[in-house]
Design an enzyme around this catalytic site. Structure first.
Site, PDB file in Angstrom:
ATOM      1  N   CYS A  61       0.808  -1.228   0.000  1.00 39.54           N
ATOM      2  CA  CYS A  61       0.000   0.000   0.000  1.00 39.54           C
ATOM      3  C   CYS A  61       0.830   1.262   0.000  1.00 39.54           C
ATOM      4  CB  CYS A  61      -0.962   0.008   1.191  1.00 39.54           C
ATOM      5  SG  CYS A  61      -0.161   0.259   2.800  1.00 39.54           S
ATOM      6  N   CYS A 161      -3.717   5.041  -3.272  1.00 37.49           N
ATOM      7  CA  CYS A 161      -4.562   6.119  -2.767  1.00 37.49           C
ATOM      8  C   CYS A 161      -5.977   5.840  -3.222  1.00 37.49           C
ATOM      9  CB  CYS A 161      -4.092   7.469  -3.288  1.00 37.49           C
ATOM     10  SG  CYS A 161      -5.178   8.832  -2.796  1.00 37.49           S
ATOM     11  N   ASP A 341       4.599 -22.281  -6.644  1.00 30.98           N
ATOM     12  CA  ASP A 341       3.457 -21.630  -7.283  1.00 30.98           C
ATOM     13  C   ASP A 341       3.692 -20.137  -7.481  1.00 30.98           C
ATOM     14  OD1 ASP A 341       3.430 -21.449  -4.445  1.00 30.98           O
ATOM     15  OD2 ASP A 341       1.364 -20.745  -4.488  1.00 30.98           O
ATOM     16  N   GLN A 742     -17.707   7.332  11.144  1.00 30.14           N
ATOM     17  CA  GLN A 742     -18.456   8.403  10.504  1.00 30.14           C
ATOM     18  C   GLN A 742     -19.718   8.743  11.292  1.00 30.14           C
ATOM     19  OE1 GLN A 742     -17.725   6.109   6.391  1.00 30.14           O
ATOM     20  NE2 GLN A 742     -19.048   7.861   6.100  1.00 30.14           N
ATOM     21  N   ARG A 888     -19.441   4.159  -1.225  1.00 28.26           N
ATOM     22  CA  ARG A 888     -19.548   5.404  -1.997  1.00 28.26           C
ATOM     23  C   ARG A 888     -20.516   5.292  -3.188  1.00 28.26           C
ATOM     24  NH1 ARG A 888     -14.275   9.068  -3.399  1.00 28.26           N
ATOM     25  NH2 ARG A 888     -15.355  11.048  -3.642  1.00 28.26           N
ATOM     26  N   GLU A1214     -20.356  11.920  -5.338  1.00 32.00           N
ATOM     27  CA  GLU A1214     -20.852  10.586  -5.667  1.00 32.00           C
ATOM     28  C   GLU A1214     -21.304  10.410  -7.117  1.00 32.00           C
ATOM     29  OE1 GLU A1214     -22.462   8.376  -2.087  1.00 32.00           O
ATOM     30  OE2 GLU A1214     -23.006  10.424  -1.544  1.00 32.00           O
TER      31      GLU A1214
END
Length: 1275
Positions: A61, A161, A341, A742, A888, A1214
């Site tokens: 990441c 991101c 593998d 949230q 979202r 959105e």
């Protein structure tokens, strides 16, 4: 070299600790540090530098990237590298100078240009990824050579991101490139000639830092060896105990080590790091890093070794920069040896070119072995000394391939290497035995031996020979069947296609012009973008294009997230124990082995929840109680069974694996999809109130009746910050709860209920989230409840940060949906009636689904179209998966997709233009979308580009392009309760604001600050936004559905107006007074300088529509299924934006998240256990920096004001996700041409979403019988 054969054992002087620096401060680590401690853990937990983040602990990441300056063991030159701190063992850092984001710049000593440029370009949203982004770019600049823009773009495969869509990040960093435009260019690169390149550590001190180390840490020993002799001696003493040779340690990102008793750090052994060039052979030491090897291959100019440049290009596709910086050739090969593998690109490329390995055992015997023989060789106590490459002077051709889920940082579906020598380059007759090598087929398959034998002495550029080779490959390539891999059939056909591409590339002049497009891979240009919007300077700072107010704090690591809160005394850490099956019951739970681990404190399960075991209270409208800890009946794989509490997070996570859970599982397999339910389990269907039935008397007049269906997948939110919570006990039965939520009100209620205390004793505080997207609304209270009960029981602070795998398994996803419909249309494709059923996958309960189905999915099945004859019935489906939740654009994304697929099907069935069908079905009155489409067509040069696409497709068989234009109408309604408090300080007139929302990257704080500064007439620097808490923001509704910024800006405006009203009395008496004087006088007269306001839907706002249209142009490689986004033009009605840069970021980020949904992200479950298999960055791929549109243009609708919104603005975050389906349809339009070329009749077809390479490949009808060089009549 020492060995038993040569004589007695030598003595090596070793240190008992390691020494290194962080941001210039010296540190040591010794036996008190656990042997598995990572650099990331040390930075955060010992050095207490919280700017460096973590998420995946896989090197996938980029949140953990730091810069390390290291002395090269051969050249003694200092080199600065980006490294993944989550994969780097702290004991591997001996002699390193480490720089974290705090060391780059901050508010006290000033910010570095990397940080200021990222902030200036609005390259942050939630900001959780920003420190890692900064450090990747900083390290790139610190190498001493200014990168080009292309090098910048190539260098961010390491960093994910989810918020921004990458475009502003890339633009920010490309402004620092050597070839940046003069107006953007900022020259901050350290000149390589001015660098202190040589190791500064001389004589005795040098020997300590660069010498040997031996540290006994717990049951494991860490040995750092400085010479090959010492390495041999240490191996000889290991005995039969498990050991591990450590260089880059990058394998830990995929395969976790267990039970290792001796770690041997070999990266400083100079004999393993040499590169030797001779006339007939080139030798690279086994510990040459992938970056070093890549650089060498790209620059090699020795006669007979020009083929190595192909390896340099291919190595750029291996992992990413931080992994390549420390990962070694021998290390990568060792992964392949231990895990056959593993689709190793190093192994494949070395095998393809016929490289050999020099391998030495501890007696000093050296073997030279082929790559294939290496896999069969026992490697216990053996060392890969070096890799040898031989000179090639005969005419030859080498081509390497890697087909992956996304452009960067992804392992191969199939990788391949083809090396052929020819008698000449006219006849193309094969000389000798060619090398045909594949990876990703099966653990045992490397060479296509039958095809290699077949082609000896054959003329390769011949249709008959080619067909024979393709047939031979099809017969001998037998891929294994692994659920997380593409199907065996695709991988076999892909292997055949890659060989065909190789042959086509030999001499394109001997290939039919129509077929030549198969020779090259997709070529992506350097990305670019345009953002077009209007501003009104009279409103500034409102409507001004400014970066987010937290941007610099995020870029410097000063922005604090929940897990950055410093540790409290006696703090403990929690880790969930999760089920591994989706159905059945729990027979027993045995935590004995876990509790025996040093550092483990206790284990909690459902019987330890004294008052409540649910985190979905009925008072919030939930239909079904969801358990914090499973009490017996299992609802899905990944469900929490209990929680280990330990003195460290690492111990807690390890102990959680030791808890033994026994299950009683039935004989039937879990039900995992909507289709499973419809086919076999109808009792899981829950009806929802349908719309009023329409008059379908027009049925008889329909020109055509079309029936169809469309199934949409789930999507994981992939917040960079996983679910996180910290609970701290306080006096008087109060508890401080820091939760990444949230919805503070819900978390407060759940904790109060679980502890049986008044809600007023629960003190919620949220500064910011590292991403939300709806995934942190109803799920975080589960962590809050678990931590709270543990804190209450133990009377100590308890923190829990879910690991990525656990987070992905426990968290619900975007609702999967299936639509089944019948539509009657006239000759122009206008819908006369529509009858449809919408089945929504709720997961294991209906809690979040029923709200989404009732209020969003059904609500949005109109969009821009005349829906007067639509009859839609919504039904919910229960499956044996985690309770699905908002993601979202919930409901709207699925509903818009449903309608747009119908428009595409109508066009396909009736041979009409899809855009004309859309226009024919739009409602007529007060609909601005047709005009917006006309505007977008002009801006995007739609007609000319569409004509060029059609021309391109007519000339090319194996590359195809497509365009699509999709509109949207997004109804936006206000609801909920959202308070704001604005306080003005009489001391200096500065302003503090606390509100009932949660900042998670959407720019809420920035818009609130801009509104306050505008109304109060102050500079933004005088406005400070405080963390949200449940005292100021008592009873605040959820921050979601793009409502937070709008409603809280309104409440802020009302607060400011109230304060101005109070000051007006003073202003009348002091008309010329400045702000500070007015405020001080008001305070002197005891006028309150604090105002509060709570927004409700009764305020002066109303329902409004957000309109938009998006055009996407895609290119597809028909031979592989790969795709790239050439250009996107996105037009949205943003009203009069309160903050244009913030809204641009919202639009771009939403669109790219939608691209992930439609093109890349695929969740795979085990059909027998029901467990999520794609639960890591290794196998769940969101878009990366080179997966975004190569040309990304965003336009705001001009001269638009919204009287029903707040300050004439509109929400923006959105609708672009709804419109991202344009990219998916553009691919289908490209495939129309491919299918026509394949001989398929013209008819509608459906590409299964997501549009992965496999789905594209099979939908294109690519068939090996069409693999030709030319038609026979062309010979």
């Amino acid at each position: 070299m020492w060995s038993a054969f040569f004589g007695s054992e030598p003595v090596f002087e070793t240190a008992g600790e390691i020494s290194f620096s962080i941001n210039g401060s010296p540190f040591t680590a010794d036996e008190k540090i656990a042997s598995d401690t990572t650099l990331n853990s040390f930075i955060r937990d010992f050095a207490n530098l919280k700017g460096t983040k973590f998420m995946c602990y896989e090197g996938g990441c980029g949140a953990c990237v730091v810069s390390a300056t290291i002395v090269h063991p051969v050249t003694k030159m200092r080199q600065t590298l980006a490294v993944n701190s989550c994969l780097t063992p702290i004991f591997a850092c001996h002699g390193w100078d480490i720089t974290t984001v705090e060391g780059v710049g901050d508010r006290r000593k000033g910010y570095h240009a990397v940080q200021t440029q990222l902030a200036k370009f609005n390259g942050t949203q939630c900001g959780y990824c920003s420190p890692g982004m900064v450090m990747s770019m900083y390290s790139l600049l610190e190498r001493g050579k200014a990168p080009s823009k292309a090098e910048v773009e190539d260098s961010f495969g390491s960093n994910l991101c989810r918020c921004t869509g990458y475009r502003p990040i890339l633009d920010a960093f490309k402004s620092l490139a050597s070839d940046s435009s003069p107006q953007n260019k900022t020259n901050i690169c350290v000149d390589i000639e001015d660098m202190d390149k040589m190791c500064p550590n001389k004589n005795e001190f040098c020997s300590k830092l660069c010498g040997s180390v031996a540290i006994q840490s717990g049951s494991a020993v860490w040995r750092k060896v400085a010479t090959l002799d010492e390495l041999v001696a240490v191996l000889a003493k290991v005995g039969d105990a498990p050991y591990k040779l450590v260089a880059g340690n990058t394998a830990e990102g995929i395969y976790r080590s267990e039970g290792i008793q001796t770690y041997i750090d070999v990266k400083s052994v100079p004999q393993l790091r040499n590169i030797e060039v001779k006339p007939d052979v080139i030798t690279l030491g086994g510990n040459v890093t992938l970056t070093e090897a890549m650089d060498f291959f790209n620059e090699v100019n020795s006669a007979g070794f020009d083929y190595l440049v192909h390896l340099g290009g291919h190595f750029d596709l291996i992992a990413h920069v931080p992994v390549r910086n420390v990962g070694t050739l021998a290390g990568n090969l060792s992964i392949k040896h231990a895990h056959p593998d593993f689709p190793s690109d190093v192994f494949m490329t070395l095998d393809a070119v016929g490289a050999t390995l020099n391998i030495m055992d501890i007696s000093g015997i050296i073997q030279n072995v082929t790559m294939v023989d290496f896999l069969l060789l026992g490697m216990n106590k053996k060392i890969i000394l070096s890799i040898q490459f031989t000179r090639r002077d005969n005419p030859h051709r080498l081509r390497l391939f890697k087909i992956t889920p996304r452009a960067q940082n992804a392992h191969a579906y199939v990788n391949a290497g083809f090396l052929f020598e020819f008698e000449d380059e006219v006849s193309w007759k094969v000389a000798g035995v060619p090398r045909i090598v594949f990876g990703g087929i099966s653990p045992s398959f490397t060479h296509a031996r039958a095809a290699e034998s077949l082609l000896v002495g054959k003329v390769l550029l011949d249709n008959k020979t080619l067909a024979q080779a393709i047939t031979a490959l099809g017969q001998e390539i037998l891929p294994d069947d692994v659920l997380t891999n593409p199907t065996p059939d695709y991988r076999k056909k892909l292997a055949q296609s890659l060989f065909y591409k190789f042959v086509l590339h030999l001499d394109p002049t001997k290939v039919s012009k129509f077929l030549r497009s198969g020779t090259e891979n997709l070529q992506r240009p350097i990305s670019s973008g345009i953002q077009e919007f209007d501003t009104d300077a009279t409103l500034y700072p409102l409507n001004e294009a400014i970066p987010k107010i937290e941007a610099l704090a995020q870029c410097s690591g000063e922005a604090q997230y929940v897990n950055d809160i410093p540790s409290f005394p006696d703090e403990l850490h929690g880790a969930f124990v999760q089920t591994t099956v989706a159905t059945g019951t729990i027979s027993s739970i045995d935590a004995t082995a876990a509790l025996a681990i040093d550092g483990v404190v206790t284990f909690f399960k459902h019987t330890d929840m004294p008052y409540s075991n649910t985190f979905t209270p009925a008072i919030f409208g939930y239909l079904e109680p969801e358990e914090v800890f499973c009490s017996g009946t299992i609802l899905y794989a990944g469900q929490a069974v209990g929680m280990i509490v330990a003195k460290s997070r690492a111990v807690a996570l390890e102990a959680a694996k030791k808890v033994k859970v026994e299950y009683a599982v039935g004989s039937s397999n879990p039900v995992l999809t909507v289709e499973d339910v419809l086919n076999q389990a109808g009792n899981r269907i829950y009806p929802v109130q349908k719309e009023n039935e329409k008059d379908n008397s027009v049925l008889v007049s329909a020109t055509k009746i079309i029936k169809g269906d469309f199934s949409l997948p789930r999507q994981y939110h992939m917040t960079m910050e996983t679910q996180t919570c910290l609970v701290v006990p306080r006096e008087d039965d109060n508890y401080d709860v820091f939760c990444s939520t949230q919805f503070m009100d819900l978390a407060q209620a759940v904790v109060a209920k679980c502890l049986n205390v008044e809600a007023s004793k629960i003190n919620m505080s949220v500064r910011r989230l590292g991403g939300g997207y709806g995934g942190k609304i109803t799920r975080p209270p589960q962590l809050a409840a678990a931590c709270a009960v543990a804190s209450w029981t133990l009377n100590k602070p308890v923190r829990m940060v879910l690991p990525l795998s656990g987070n992905m398994e426990i968290a619900g996803k975007r609702f999967a949906v299936r639509d089944e419909y019948e539509v009657g249309v006239d000759e122009k494709g206008k819908i006369l009636y529509l009858k449809a059923k919408v089945f929504q996958d709720a997961g294991c309960n209906l809690n979040d689904s029923q709200r989404t189905m009732n209020t969003t999915t059904a609500h949005f099945t109109h969009s821009v179209y005349d829906s007067s004859t639509f009859e839609i019935v919504g039904q919910q489906i229960k499956t044996d998966t985690a309770s699905n939740t908002w993601c979202r654009g919930p409901g709207s994304t699925e509903a818009v997709a449903f309608l747009e697929e119908i428009m595409e099907r109508i066009a396909g069935e009736m041979n009409l233009d899809p855009l004309e069908v859309r226009l024919a079905n739009m409602y007529a009155v007060d609909n601005p979308v047709p005009a917006m489409i006309a505007d977008l067509k002009e801006k995007a040069d739609y007609d000319a580009r569409k004509a060029k696409v059609e021309e391109f497709n007519s000339l090319n068989r194996w590359k195809k392009r497509g365009v699509s234009l999709v509109p949207v109408q997004y109804p936006f309604d206000f609801w909920g309760v959202r308070p704001v408090v604005v306080s003005v300080y009489q001391i200096d007139g500065s302003v503090a604001i606390s509100h009932g929302g949660v900042e998670m990257g959407q720019g809420l704080n920035t818009k609130v600050a801009q509104v306050a500064a505008h109304f109060l007439g102050l500079p933004l620097s005088m406005i400070s936004i405080k963390p949200s808490n449940n005292l100021i923001a008592a009873n605040a509704s959820v921050t979601g559905a793009s409502l937070g910024s709008e409603s809280l800006s309104y409440a802020t405006m009302q607060c400011c107006k109230e304060i101005l009203s109070r000051l007006s009395v003073i202003k009348e008496k002091m008309p010329d007074a400045e702000w500070k004087a007015l405020v001080r006088e008001a305070h002197a007269q005891e006028i309150s300088l604090t105002a509060s306001y709570t927004f409700t839907k009764r305020d002066n706002v109303g329902i409004y529509f957000i309109w938009g249209a998006a055009m996407a142009e895609m290119e597809v490689d028909i031979l592989t299924g790969e795709k790239q986004i050439l250009r996107v033009d996105l037009l949205e009605d943003a009203g009069q934006s309160m903050s244009p840069m913030v809204d641009v970021g919202q639009m771009e980020g939403a669109f790219v998240m939608g691209l992930g949904y439609w093109l890349y992200e695929q969740l795979v479950y085990d059909p027998y256990s029901g467990r999520l298999l794609t639960n890591s960055t290794w196998n769940y791929k969101i878009p990366g920096a080179k997966d975004i549109p190569a040309d990304f243009r965003v336009y705001f609708r001009k001269n638009s004001k919204n009287p029903n919104g707040v300050l004439n603005s509109k929400a923006t975050g959105e609708p672009p996700l709804n419109m991202s389906i344009a990219a998916y349809f553009a691919i289908t339009h490209a495939l129309n041409s491919a299918r026509k070329d394949a001989g398929a009749p013209a008819s509608y077809f459906q590409l299964k979403p997501p549009a992965t390479a496999e789905h594209i490949f099979f939908t294109s009808l690519t068939d090996e019988k069409d693999f030709k060089l030319f038609e026979e009549d062309e010979e």
